[in-house]
Each structure stands twice: as C-alpha cells, then as structure tokens.
Write a protein that holds these residues in place. Structure first.
Motif, PDB file in Angstrom:
ATOM      1  N   LYS A 157       0.804  -1.222   0.000  1.00 58.55           N
ATOM      2  CA  LYS A 157       0.000   0.000   0.000  1.00 58.55           C
ATOM      3  C   LYS A 157       0.838   1.273   0.000  1.00 58.55           C
ATOM      4  O   LYS A 157       0.347   2.336  -0.379  1.00 58.55           O
ATOM      5  CB  LYS A 157      -0.949   0.008   1.198  1.00 58.55           C
ATOM      6  N   ASP A 158       2.117   1.196   0.411  1.00 56.69           N
ATOM      7  CA  ASP A 158       2.928   2.416   0.474  1.00 56.69           C
ATOM      8  C   ASP A 158       3.622   2.730  -0.838  1.00 56.69           C
ATOM      9  O   ASP A 158       4.343   3.724  -0.937  1.00 56.69           O
ATOM     10  CB  ASP A 158       3.970   2.306   1.596  1.00 56.69           C
ATOM     11  N   LEU A 159       3.388   1.931  -1.878  1.00 57.31           N
ATOM     12  CA  LEU A 159       3.970   2.222  -3.186  1.00 57.31           C
ATOM     13  C   LEU A 159       3.254   3.413  -3.818  1.00 57.31           C
ATOM     14  O   LEU A 159       2.084   3.680  -3.520  1.00 57.31           O
ATOM     15  CB  LEU A 159       3.868   1.002  -4.093  1.00 57.31           C
ATOM     16  N   PRO A 160       3.917   4.141  -4.713  1.00 57.72           N
ATOM     17  CA  PRO A 160       3.279   5.297  -5.360  1.00 57.72           C
ATOM     18  C   PRO A 160       2.038   4.893  -6.150  1.00 57.72           C
ATOM     19  O   PRO A 160       1.962   3.785  -6.693  1.00 57.72           O
ATOM     20  CB  PRO A 160       4.368   5.821  -6.298  1.00 57.72           C
ATOM     21  N   ASP A 161       1.085   5.779  -6.211  1.00 56.23           N
ATOM     22  CA  ASP A 161      -0.125   5.545  -6.975  1.00 56.23           C
ATOM     23  C   ASP A 161       0.240   5.303  -8.439  1.00 56.23           C
ATOM     24  O   ASP A 161       1.018   6.040  -9.030  1.00 56.23           O
ATOM     25  CB  ASP A 161      -1.057   6.752  -6.863  1.00 56.23           C
TER      26      ASP A 161
END
Length: 279
Positions: A219-223
């Motif tokens: 979830k902490d990866l870039p959009d």
C-alpha cells in the motif's frame, strides 16, 4: 537463453491476405475464419532493425534477447509492438501510446481490436503452471524479459480490465483451462477495479474450476505503480511481493465494483475479509 526464442513459432506459410487487395473495413466479412490481414515480414523487420540500430535510445528495462524474440521495433522515438496470432504471424503493428505505423494505415491492416498478447507464447503455455495476467503490452514485455523463465505472462491489448473481444481471439490464444491465474494490474483504482473485471470474466469462462487470484501491491507504493516500474526500479522485488500477497477474488468483491466502491484504502480491510476465506 534460447528458451524464449524456441517458444516463438515461425510466421505462417499461408499467402498473405494483404496481396488479395482487401479494401473492406471488416476483414471477417470476407474471411470469417481469419479475422485479420497479415503484416508483411519486410515491414516488421524494417522497424525491428531500426530498434536494434537505435538501441541506446530504447529506455525500457528489456533485454535485447526479448526485443529480438518479440520483434519489437522503433519509429521516431516510439516503440513498435507487433501483435501475433498463435502461429507467430504478425497481424498488426502498434506504436506504444501513439498512432499505428504508416504501412498499417495505408494497407488497411491496422487492427485495434482487443486480443490476447502475446498469443504465440500463450498458446504454448503449460496449463499446469500459473498464468499471470498484467496491464498492457509494455508491462507484459517487461515481465517476460525479467521473469519469463519463472512465470507465464499474458495481457489484453485494449486497456487493463478490458475483456470484450471476438471469440476467435479467445480460441486462438487458447488461454482458458489453466489451473491458476494471477491478475496483477496497476496500483490504483483503475488497476484494482480492472483486476476484478478480469477475475469475473476468467471465472465465468473457466466454469469456476480454475483459481483466479488478484495480486495486491504494497500500500505504500506510489499511486499507479506497475510491473514496468518494478522491473525498472527494483528488479522485480515489489512484483514478487505482489505475487506473494495475491488472494482469491469472490463475487462479493465484484459487488464493490458494481457499486462503484473500488479498491481504495477505505475498503481495504473489507476486501481482505471478503477474500480471506476463499480457497
């Protein structure tokens, strides 16, 4: 090694339909059993050699071996991607995020219909091994280049989650019947909702026999993070993580799609609960 090249079938020996001077918009009206016109080998080779001659300008994280095996091309800064049928015949040339090449327009052989890519590889896949469905040709090419010896990759050519296509292309690619599919599209709302659409269609066509899993990126990866990003920036580590986090999608998940409540942080826990009990 040579494993990727060995999977590629030689071009079909049948006469090119282009020589028959077909001018109708619908090729299938004239040849209903062959809904395409072949692209001449010389045209494919011209763009392919242009890529090899301008290799330093090609900024994808793709090996030259893969580029040669998939006959990738180059045209004024654009990557040219041949679409194959299961026999290895090139049926259209698509410039990545650009217009079709001139020869395809002038010869009436540009085909923008949705199909499975690369059909020549998919048709030879081992149905006892997982097939990973990804988001578009670029992601698929990157994945094949980095993980082609470990996983089997496929994509549709009309955008992530787009599953409508002529039945001829479903039959030609012969993608149905694998024991496991893992769907890993982009890390954004469009990607996760598209994953549910893919899962829905594959469930329907496989009569619930196959397992269809959806891969979830950290979830902490870039959009918008995708497989091409993973292969380019972390040598596939985040992709492997998404595979490890894959879980089955239920029809309860699809209700979220239908109501417009796609995968967002707000519904992450709800989706996890819905999929936790799936086999």
């Amino acid at each position: 090694g040579d494993s990727l090249n060995k999977k590629l079938s030689p071009p079909s020996s049948k006469e090119s339909l282009k020589n028959n001077r077909i001018t109708t918009e619908s090729v299938s009206d004239v040849y209903p059993e062959i809904p395409y016109i072949e692209v001449e080998d010389t045209v494919v080779e011209k763009y392919h050699q242009n890529l090899l001659n301008n290799w330093s300008e090609f900024d994808w994280s793709v090996s030259k071996e893969t580029a040669k095996a998939l006959k990738l091309g180059w045209n004024d800064g654009n990557v040219v991607i041949p679409h194959f049928n299961s026999e290895g015949t090139v049926v259209t040339l698509r410039q990545h995020k650009s217009y079709p090449v001139t020869e395809c327009i002038d010869s009436n052989i540009y085909d923008n219909k949705n199909k499975w890519y690369p059909a020549n590889l998919i048709a030879g896949y081992n149905k006892n091994q997982p097939i990973v469905i990804v988001a578009g040709e670029k992601d698929c090419i990157h994945a094949i280049s980095h993980y082609g010896d470990k996983y089997q990759f496929a994509t549709t050519t009309a955008g992530e989650g787009t599953m409508r296509m002529d039945e001829w292309w479903w039959d030609d690619a012969d993608i149905i019947g694998a024991g496991l599919y893992i769907v890993i599209l982009d890390h954004d709302i469009a990607g996760y909702s598209g994953s549910l659409k893919v899962a829905e269609e594959m469930k329907k066509r496989n009569n619930q026999i196959s397992r269809i899993l959806i891969g979830y990126w950290d979830k902490d990866l870039p959009d918008g993070w995708d497989i091409s990003d993973s292969m380019s920036f972390d040598d596939g580590a985040t992709f492997e993580r998404a595979v490890s986090l894959s879980r089955a999608a239920s029809y309860d998940d699809l209700l979220l799609k239908d109501s417009g409540r796609y995968y967002t942080e707000q519904y992450k826990e709800q989706l996890n609960e819905l999929t936790a009990n799936m086999n």
